[in-house]
Motif scaffolding. Structure first.
Motif, PDB file in Angstrom:
ATOM      1  N   ALA A 146     -15.495 -35.875  35.749  1.00 36.09           N
ATOM      2  CA  ALA A 146     -16.724 -35.155  36.056  1.00 36.09           C
ATOM      3  C   ALA A 146     -16.493 -34.090  37.122  1.00 36.09           C
ATOM      4  O   ALA A 146     -17.064 -32.988  37.053  1.00 36.09           O
ATOM      5  CB  ALA A 146     -17.810 -36.130  36.515  1.00 36.09           C
ATOM      6  N   ARG A 147     -15.654 -34.382  38.106  1.00 32.40           N
ATOM      7  CA  ARG A 147     -15.383 -33.407  39.171  1.00 32.40           C
ATOM      8  C   ARG A 147     -14.527 -32.245  38.687  1.00 32.40           C
ATOM      9  O   ARG A 147     -14.671 -31.113  39.167  1.00 32.40           O
ATOM     10  CB  ARG A 147     -14.673 -34.097  40.347  1.00 32.40           C
ATOM     11  CG  ARG A 147     -15.563 -35.009  41.156  1.00 32.40           C
ATOM     12  CD  ARG A 147     -14.892 -35.426  42.456  1.00 32.40           C
ATOM     13  NE  ARG A 147     -13.642 -36.147  42.227  1.00 32.40           N
ATOM     14  CZ  ARG A 147     -13.560 -37.455  42.048  1.00 32.40           C
ATOM     15  NH1 ARG A 147     -14.662 -38.201  42.047  1.00 32.40           N
ATOM     16  NH2 ARG A 147     -12.388 -38.036  41.865  1.00 32.40           N
ATOM     17  N   LEU A 148     -13.628 -32.502  37.735  1.00 30.30           N
ATOM     18  CA  LEU A 148     -12.693 -31.471  37.308  1.00 30.30           C
ATOM     19  C   LEU A 148     -13.253 -30.541  36.235  1.00 30.30           C
ATOM     20  O   LEU A 148     -12.747 -29.431  36.059  1.00 30.30           O
ATOM     21  CB  LEU A 148     -11.405 -32.118  36.800  1.00 30.30           C
ATOM     22  CG  LEU A 148     -10.562 -32.829  37.861  1.00 30.30           C
ATOM     23  CD1 LEU A 148      -9.323 -33.451  37.238  1.00 30.30           C
ATOM     24  CD2 LEU A 148     -10.158 -31.870  38.977  1.00 30.30           C
ATOM     25  N   ILE A 149     -14.264 -30.966  35.505  1.00 31.85           N
ATOM     26  CA  ILE A 149     -14.811 -30.122  34.439  1.00 31.85           C
ATOM     27  C   ILE A 149     -15.342 -28.792  34.969  1.00 31.85           C
ATOM     28  O   ILE A 149     -15.025 -27.729  34.406  1.00 31.85           O
ATOM     29  CB  ILE A 149     -15.885 -30.884  33.640  1.00 31.85           C
ATOM     30  CG1 ILE A 149     -15.220 -31.896  32.703  1.00 31.85           C
ATOM     31  CG2 ILE A 149     -16.754 -29.916  32.817  1.00 31.85           C
ATOM     32  CD1 ILE A 149     -16.197 -32.746  31.921  1.00 31.85           C
ATOM     33  N   PRO A 150     -16.163 -28.759  36.028  1.00 30.09           N
ATOM     34  CA  PRO A 150     -16.636 -27.452  36.516  1.00 30.09           C
ATOM     35  C   PRO A 150     -15.495 -26.533  36.957  1.00 30.09           C
ATOM     36  O   PRO A 150     -15.567 -25.310  36.753  1.00 30.09           O
ATOM     37  CB  PRO A 150     -17.546 -27.827  37.694  1.00 30.09           C
ATOM     38  CG  PRO A 150     -17.985 -29.219  37.402  1.00 30.09           C
ATOM     39  CD  PRO A 150     -16.801 -29.874  36.753  1.00 30.09           C
ATOM     40  N   GLN A 151     -14.433 -27.092  37.557  1.00 30.24           N
ATOM     41  CA  GLN A 151     -13.305 -26.271  37.970  1.00 30.24           C
ATOM     42  C   GLN A 151     -12.603 -25.666  36.754  1.00 30.24           C
ATOM     43  O   GLN A 151     -12.236 -24.481  36.750  1.00 30.24           O
ATOM     44  CB  GLN A 151     -12.321 -27.121  38.780  1.00 30.24           C
ATOM     45  CG  GLN A 151     -12.912 -27.706  40.053  1.00 30.24           C
ATOM     46  CD  GLN A 151     -11.944 -28.632  40.760  1.00 30.24           C
ATOM     47  OE1 GLN A 151     -10.731 -28.492  40.647  1.00 30.24           O
ATOM     48  NE2 GLN A 151     -12.472 -29.600  41.494  1.00 30.24           N
ATOM     49  N   PHE A 152     -12.416 -26.482  35.717  1.00 35.69           N
ATOM     50  CA  PHE A 152     -11.786 -25.966  34.499  1.00 35.69           C
ATOM     51  C   PHE A 152     -12.678 -24.908  33.854  1.00 35.69           C
ATOM     52  O   PHE A 152     -12.186 -23.869  33.382  1.00 35.69           O
ATOM     53  CB  PHE A 152     -11.528 -27.104  33.514  1.00 35.69           C
ATOM     54  CG  PHE A 152     -10.886 -26.648  32.228  1.00 35.69           C
ATOM     55  CD1 PHE A 152      -9.506 -26.526  32.132  1.00 35.69           C
ATOM     56  CD2 PHE A 152     -11.657 -26.336  31.115  1.00 35.69           C
ATOM     57  CE1 PHE A 152      -8.903 -26.090  30.958  1.00 35.69           C
ATOM     58  CE2 PHE A 152     -11.067 -25.898  29.941  1.00 35.69           C
ATOM     59  CZ  PHE A 152      -9.687 -25.777  29.861  1.00 35.69           C
ATOM     60  N   ALA A 153     -13.980 -25.149  33.808  1.00 38.59           N
ATOM     61  CA  ALA A 153     -14.899 -24.205  33.173  1.00 38.59           C
ATOM     62  C   ALA A 153     -14.901 -22.860  33.891  1.00 38.59           C
ATOM     63  O   ALA A 153     -14.936 -21.798  33.250  1.00 38.59           O
ATOM     64  CB  ALA A 153     -16.306 -24.798  33.137  1.00 38.59           C
ATOM     65  N   ALA A 154     -14.886 -22.877  35.218  1.00 40.92           N
ATOM     66  CA  ALA A 154     -14.870 -21.622  35.976  1.00 40.92           C
ATOM     67  C   ALA A 154     -13.591 -20.842  35.690  1.00 40.92           C
ATOM     68  O   ALA A 154     -13.609 -19.608  35.518  1.00 40.92           O
ATOM     69  CB  ALA A 154     -15.000 -21.916  37.467  1.00 40.92           C
ATOM     70  N   LEU A 155     -12.476 -21.539  35.623  1.00 40.27           N
ATOM     71  CA  LEU A 155     -11.199 -20.892  35.323  1.00 40.27           C
ATOM     72  C   LEU A 155     -11.193 -20.364  33.892  1.00 40.27           C
ATOM     73  O   LEU A 155     -10.725 -19.245  33.626  1.00 40.27           O
ATOM     74  CB  LEU A 155     -10.076 -21.903  35.526  1.00 40.27           C
ATOM     75  CG  LEU A 155      -8.636 -21.394  35.460  1.00 40.27           C
ATOM     76  CD1 LEU A 155      -8.403 -20.275  36.454  1.00 40.27           C
ATOM     77  CD2 LEU A 155      -7.670 -22.549  35.723  1.00 40.27           C
ATOM     78  N   ALA A 156     -11.729 -21.136  32.957  1.00 37.74           N
ATOM     79  CA  ALA A 156     -11.793 -20.701  31.561  1.00 37.74           C
ATOM     80  C   ALA A 156     -12.655 -19.459  31.417  1.00 37.74           C
ATOM     81  O   ALA A 156     -12.340 -18.565  30.614  1.00 37.74           O
ATOM     82  CB  ALA A 156     -12.337 -21.832  30.690  1.00 37.74           C
ATOM     83  N   ALA A 157     -13.734 -19.369  32.175  1.00 29.90           N
ATOM     84  CA  ALA A 157     -14.600 -18.195  32.109  1.00 29.90           C
ATOM     85  C   ALA A 157     -13.848 -16.947  32.578  1.00 29.90           C
ATOM     86  O   ALA A 157     -13.999 -15.860  31.990  1.00 29.90           O
ATOM     87  CB  ALA A 157     -15.849 -18.420  32.959  1.00 29.90           C
ATOM     88  N   ARG A 158     -13.038 -17.084  33.620  1.00 28.55           N
ATOM     89  CA  ARG A 158     -12.256 -15.938  34.091  1.00 28.55           C
ATOM     90  C   ARG A 158     -11.229 -15.511  33.045  1.00 28.55           C
ATOM     91  O   ARG A 158     -11.006 -14.311  32.830  1.00 28.55           O
ATOM     92  CB  ARG A 158     -11.549 -16.270  35.405  1.00 28.55           C
ATOM     93  CG  ARG A 158     -12.479 -16.468  36.575  1.00 28.55           C
ATOM     94  CD  ARG A 158     -11.771 -16.191  37.898  1.00 28.55           C
ATOM     95  NE  ARG A 158     -10.580 -17.000  38.100  1.00 28.55           N
ATOM     96  CZ  ARG A 158     -10.587 -18.186  38.687  1.00 28.55           C
ATOM     97  NH1 ARG A 158     -11.736 -18.718  39.097  1.00 28.55           N
ATOM     98  NH2 ARG A 158      -9.457 -18.856  38.866  1.00 28.55           N
ATOM     99  N   VAL A 159     -10.600 -16.498  32.400  1.00 27.38           N
ATOM    100  CA  VAL A 159      -9.620 -16.171  31.355  1.00 27.38           C
ATOM    101  C   VAL A 159     -10.306 -15.461  30.190  1.00 27.38           C
ATOM    102  O   VAL A 159      -9.771 -14.487  29.638  1.00 27.38           O
ATOM    103  CB  VAL A 159      -8.900 -17.452  30.882  1.00 27.38           C
ATOM    104  CG1 VAL A 159      -8.075 -17.183  29.621  1.00 27.38           C
ATOM    105  CG2 VAL A 159      -8.005 -17.993  31.992  1.00 27.38           C
ATOM    106  N   LYS A 160     -11.487 -15.906  29.816  1.00 24.91           N
ATOM    107  CA  LYS A 160     -12.216 -15.257  28.717  1.00 24.91           C
ATOM    108  C   LYS A 160     -12.593 -13.825  29.082  1.00 24.91           C
ATOM    109  O   LYS A 160     -12.543 -12.919  28.242  1.00 24.91           O
ATOM    110  CB  LYS A 160     -13.464 -16.064  28.357  1.00 24.91           C
ATOM    111  CG  LYS A 160     -13.180 -17.338  27.576  1.00 24.91           C
ATOM    112  CD  LYS A 160     -14.423 -17.838  26.863  1.00 24.91           C
ATOM    113  CE  LYS A 160     -14.855 -16.892  25.766  1.00 24.91           C
ATOM    114  NZ  LYS A 160     -16.008 -17.389  24.991  1.00 24.91           N
ATOM    115  N   GLU A 161     -12.987 -13.605  30.323  1.00 25.30           N
ATOM    116  CA  GLU A 161     -13.315 -12.242  30.757  1.00 25.30           C
ATOM    117  C   GLU A 161     -12.083 -11.339  30.694  1.00 25.30           C
ATOM    118  O   GLU A 161     -12.163 -10.177  30.265  1.00 25.30           O
ATOM    119  CB  GLU A 161     -13.878 -12.272  32.177  1.00 25.30           C
ATOM    120  CG  GLU A 161     -15.263 -12.897  32.279  1.00 25.30           C
ATOM    121  CD  GLU A 161     -15.731 -13.007  33.719  1.00 25.30           C
ATOM    122  OE1 GLU A 161     -14.986 -12.552  34.610  1.00 25.30           O
ATOM    123  OE2 GLU A 161     -16.836 -13.523  33.950  1.00 25.30           O
ATOM    124  N   ALA A 162     -10.936 -11.860  31.117  1.00 29.69           N
ATOM    125  CA  ALA A 162      -9.705 -11.082  31.048  1.00 29.69           C
ATOM    126  C   ALA A 162      -9.319 -10.794  29.600  1.00 29.69           C
ATOM    127  O   ALA A 162      -8.844  -9.696  29.271  1.00 29.69           O
ATOM    128  CB  ALA A 162      -8.576 -11.826  31.768  1.00 29.69           C
TER     129      ALA A 162
END
Length: 276
Positions: A146-162
């Protein structure tokens, strides 16, 4: 000119199966892979070899496998995915080896069969001194996810933007050849499929945790189940953060699930804990 997300894999291709020699080599490579902190892969020559060999194996299966170097965020995304692509509780060394081979793309992800009872069986098979210890282990595993999902999601969003910037820029870079365009498209596909894979696995892990809690409640009822239920509710509440990051039918297009087996990600079940 923007490349299509479709990987172009032949739909009628028979399932890939490694031979005995290939399995022996894969087991050797995977067995030498090391785990670092927070469930991430540890930087080492062996882990780099496993990753490189996995890319080559994926390319042989006609899966997207770009030759471009990873950006910092793309590398971090793969590090953060480690926890969710490995078993929530390893059943034995061979199972962990196969999981690592799959995570590193030496084996295709579609071969794996998800059994929600696996986590429970491992939880009950370990040598705990009391049922309280089993509840504590279950709560800790759920809480970490549960703690790691938001961190992964934020990183995934940056990768998608790139990736979006990468695709928008393609028509304006006149010196690119067909190979450059093809590998750019494959890197975008790789990133999207990794995010979709983590989304799929978080649902399967939550289903395994739910199964373990329900059965543990019957086998060894105790007030500790209430806290586990709350932690599981928090996990179920955070999993939808990944949904906007995953394209429709990504599980099929990425080869994570056969089309006939595609189902919605497991939804939050009704709480099994009433009031004690």
């Amino acid at each position: 000119m923007s490349p299509n997300f479709d990987t172009g894999r032949p739909s009628a291709r028979p399932p890939w199966r490694p031979g005995p020699a290939g399995l022996a080599l894969f087991a050797l490579l995977s067995g030498c892979a090391q785990e670092g902190d927070f469930g991430r892969s540890k930087p080492s020559a062996w882990n780099s070899l496993v990753e490189t060999t996995g890319t080559l194996a994926a390319r042989e299966r006609s899966e997207p496998a770009s030759a471009f170097p990873f950006t910092d965020d793309e590398r971090s995304l793969r590090d953060r995915a480690w926890r969710f692509l490995m078993p929530a509780a390893g059943r034995d060394a061979f199972t962990d080896v196969l999981a690592n081979l799959t995570r590193s793309r030496l084996l295709p992800p579609s071969w794996r069969t998800a059994d929600p009872a696996d986590y429970h069986d491992t939880l009950m098979g370990d040598a705990f001194r009391s049922p309280v210890s089993r509840y504590r282990r279950l709560s800790e595993d759920i809480g970490t996810d549960a703690r790691l999902i938001p961190q992964f999601a934020a990183l995934a969003a940056r990768v998608k933007e790139a990736d979006a910037l990468r695709l928008r820029s393609l028509p304006f870079v006149k010196t690119l050849d067909d190979r450059d365009v093809r590998h750019a498209a494959m890197r975008v596909a790789e990133n999207r499929c990794l995010i979709a894979w983590v989304r799929l696995e978080t649902g399967l892990r939550a289903a395994g945790y739910r199964y373990a809690l329900e059965h543990l409640l019957i086998e060894a009822p105790g007030p500790e189940a209430v806290q586990v239920e709350r932690t599981l509710a928090a996990l179920d509440g955070r999993r939808p953060i990944l949904d906007p990051l995953v394209p429709p039918e990504a599980e099929i297009r990425c080869g994570l699930l056969p089309e006939a087996d595609l189902v919605a990600a497991p939804v939050a079940a009704a709480p099994v804990i009433a009031k004690y």
